[in-house]
Design a protein around this motif. Structure first.
Motif, PDB file in Angstrom:
ATOM      1  N   UNK A 145       0.834  -1.209   0.000  1.00  0.00           N
ATOM      2  CA  UNK A 145       0.000   0.000   0.000  1.00  0.00           C
ATOM      3  C   UNK A 145       0.868   1.259   0.000  1.00  0.00           C
ATOM      4  N   UNK A 146       1.875   1.265   0.853  1.00  0.00           N
ATOM      5  CA  UNK A 146       2.755   2.433   0.936  1.00  0.00           C
ATOM      6  C   UNK A 146       3.510   2.656  -0.369  1.00  0.00           C
ATOM      7  N   UNK A 148       4.232   5.861  -5.376  1.00  0.00           N
ATOM      8  CA  UNK A 148       4.333   5.935  -6.833  1.00  0.00           C
ATOM      9  C   UNK A 148       3.248   6.836  -7.414  1.00  0.00           C
ATOM     10  N   UNK A 149       2.032   6.745  -6.879  1.00  0.00           N
ATOM     11  CA  UNK A 149       0.923   7.574  -7.373  1.00  0.00           C
ATOM     12  C   UNK A 149       1.187   9.049  -7.138  1.00  0.00           C
ATOM     13  N   UNK A 159     -10.813   0.898  -6.645  1.00  0.00           N
ATOM     14  CA  UNK A 159     -10.501  -0.507  -6.423  1.00  0.00           C
ATOM     15  C   UNK A 159      -9.200  -0.684  -5.667  1.00  0.00           C
ATOM     16  N   UNK A 160      -8.785  -1.957  -5.564  1.00  0.00           N
ATOM     17  CA  UNK A 160      -7.574  -2.287  -4.836  1.00  0.00           C
ATOM     18  C   UNK A 160      -7.789  -3.407  -3.835  1.00  0.00           C
ATOM     19  N   UNK A 161      -8.813  -4.237  -4.080  1.00  0.00           N
ATOM     20  CA  UNK A 161      -9.048  -5.389  -3.222  1.00  0.00           C
ATOM     21  C   UNK A 161      -9.485  -5.063  -1.815  1.00  0.00           C
ATOM     22  N   UNK A 162      -9.951  -3.832  -1.578  1.00  0.00           N
ATOM     23  CA  UNK A 162     -10.328  -3.362  -0.243  1.00  0.00           C
ATOM     24  C   UNK A 162      -9.123  -3.213   0.683  1.00  0.00           C
ATOM     25  N   UNK A 163      -7.890  -3.391   0.150  1.00  0.00           N
ATOM     26  CA  UNK A 163      -6.717  -3.366   1.028  1.00  0.00           C
ATOM     27  C   UNK A 163      -5.644  -2.374   0.585  1.00  0.00           C
ATOM     28  N   UNK A 164      -5.636  -1.986  -0.684  1.00  0.00           N
ATOM     29  CA  UNK A 164      -4.634  -1.044  -1.178  1.00  0.00           C
ATOM     30  C   UNK A 164      -5.313   0.017  -2.045  1.00  0.00           C
TER      31      UNK A 164
END
Length: 344
Positions: free
Chosen positions: A61-62, A67-68, A115-120
């Motif tokens: 996640x970090x 990167x974003x 999105x992000x699988x609810x985790x990222x």
């Protein structure tokens, strides 16, 4: 395509396998083929090995967020930070408010759930989508910083999404389009059901990009042997899903076990080369059976949420134009929408 029903691995989920769906009559672009091949041999192996444990997920996640932060934001929009305590619920609405330049209606907006699988991921990681939607439709887009698992398992994300919807209603937005990709597509559909249960005004439409409908991953595990998804690993997705659901399965997660009626128009875009295609088709079939006006688009050869690459891939650019046509059509009707009725 499977023809028999699949029994869910998670309690309360019984995925319904759809009939074969006709794909759009177009070939994938050369750029899409190159990109898909590159990801299949680079990102896919990494995704398959990601363990379903909190520490690696937080590290990923970090890294994604850093990167974003390096990516430029479209100059045709301004991004404002929203941090608004909600006294009724005790929650705080945290979001990005993406506002396009020029004139726009003061009662129409898009609520986009990333999105992000609810985790990222975060609102910033999805600006290629949210800024494009804002500019194409001359509409502001609210993108919540909803709480992520494993620190905050379901229904934390749904509670945040519902408060964000209330935030828009309280500011006079009566024509709201729900939208989301992957896990955000699941969250958008779950939010539509929650809006009905709370007897709030219905959204005027819903846009789902490659929705992760079946968190049991039964359908994607079966499809994995039939397609060559460029990067989604159903086994890793299943490990992540167990973090999202927590110790007790919430029935609101089981979208394919709900009974839907009185739905607004829905646009579902799927990639023809992604393992989530069967569950997206199953959800479209379920909504159609309930009488909902559903437009299902399967884009040949495209990967999961290919729309994120709308500045690079002509296919993604065209998909965003299709999205804009849909949003403009549902928002153009100024009549008040009827309430959505969902029965668990």
């Amino acid at each position: 395509m499977l023809e028999d029903e699949v029994t869910s691995a998670l309690p309360g989920m019984t995925p319904r396998v759809p009939r074969p769906t006709p794909v759009l009559e177009r070939d994938p672009s050369v750029q899409s083929r190159i990109m898909g091949g590159a990801l299949r041999f680079t990102l896919r192996p990494l995704m398959h090995r990601i363990p379903g444990r909190p520490l690696p997920i937080r590290a990923a996640r970090a890294a994604i967020d850093r990167a974003a932060a390096l990516l430029p934001t479209d100059r045709r929009v301004r991004v404002e930070r929203v941090r608004d305590p909600q006294l009724r619920s005790g929650l705080v609405v945290k979001a990005e408010w993406v506002i396009p330049d020029g004139d726009h209606a003061d009662d129409a907006a898009v609520l986009y759930l990333h999105g992000g699988g609810y985790v990222v991921c975060s609102p910033q990681t999805h600006r290629s989508l949210t800024t494009r939607i804002a500019v194409d439709n001359a509409m502001p887009v609210l993108v919540p910083h909803y709480r992520l698992a494993p620190e905050h398992p379901f229904p934390a994300a749904l509670e945040d999404a519902l408060e964000s919807y209330r935030w828009l209603l309280a500011r006079g937005f009566t024509r709201i389009v729900l939208a989301g990709d992957s896990a955000g597509g699941h969250l958008a559909a779950s939010l539509a059901a929650e809006i009905s249960r709370h007897e709030l005004p219905s959204p005027v439409g819903m846009v789902l990009y490659s929705p992760w409908v079946d968190l049991s991953c039964e359908l994607s595990l079966a499809e994995d042997a039939l397609v060559r998804d460029p990067y989604i690993s159903p086994r890793s997705a299943l490990r992540v899903a167990r973090l999202v659901t927590g110790q007790k399965m919430d029935p609101r997660l089981a979208l394919l076990s709900l009974e839907w009626s009185e739905l607004p128009p829905v646009l579902i875009q799927l990639g023809g080369a992604e393992v989530l295609r069967p569950e997206g088709e199953a959800f479209a079939e379920l909504l159609m059976a309930a009488g909902a006006p559903v437009e299902l688009q399967v884009w040949p050869g495209q990967m999961h949420v290919f729309q994120l690459l709308n500045k690079l891939l002509p296919d993604a650019d065209e998909a965003m134009r299709e999205t804009s046509a849909f949003i403009r059509a549902v928002v153009g009707d100024r009549q008040q929408p009827t309430n959505l009725t969902v029965v668990a």
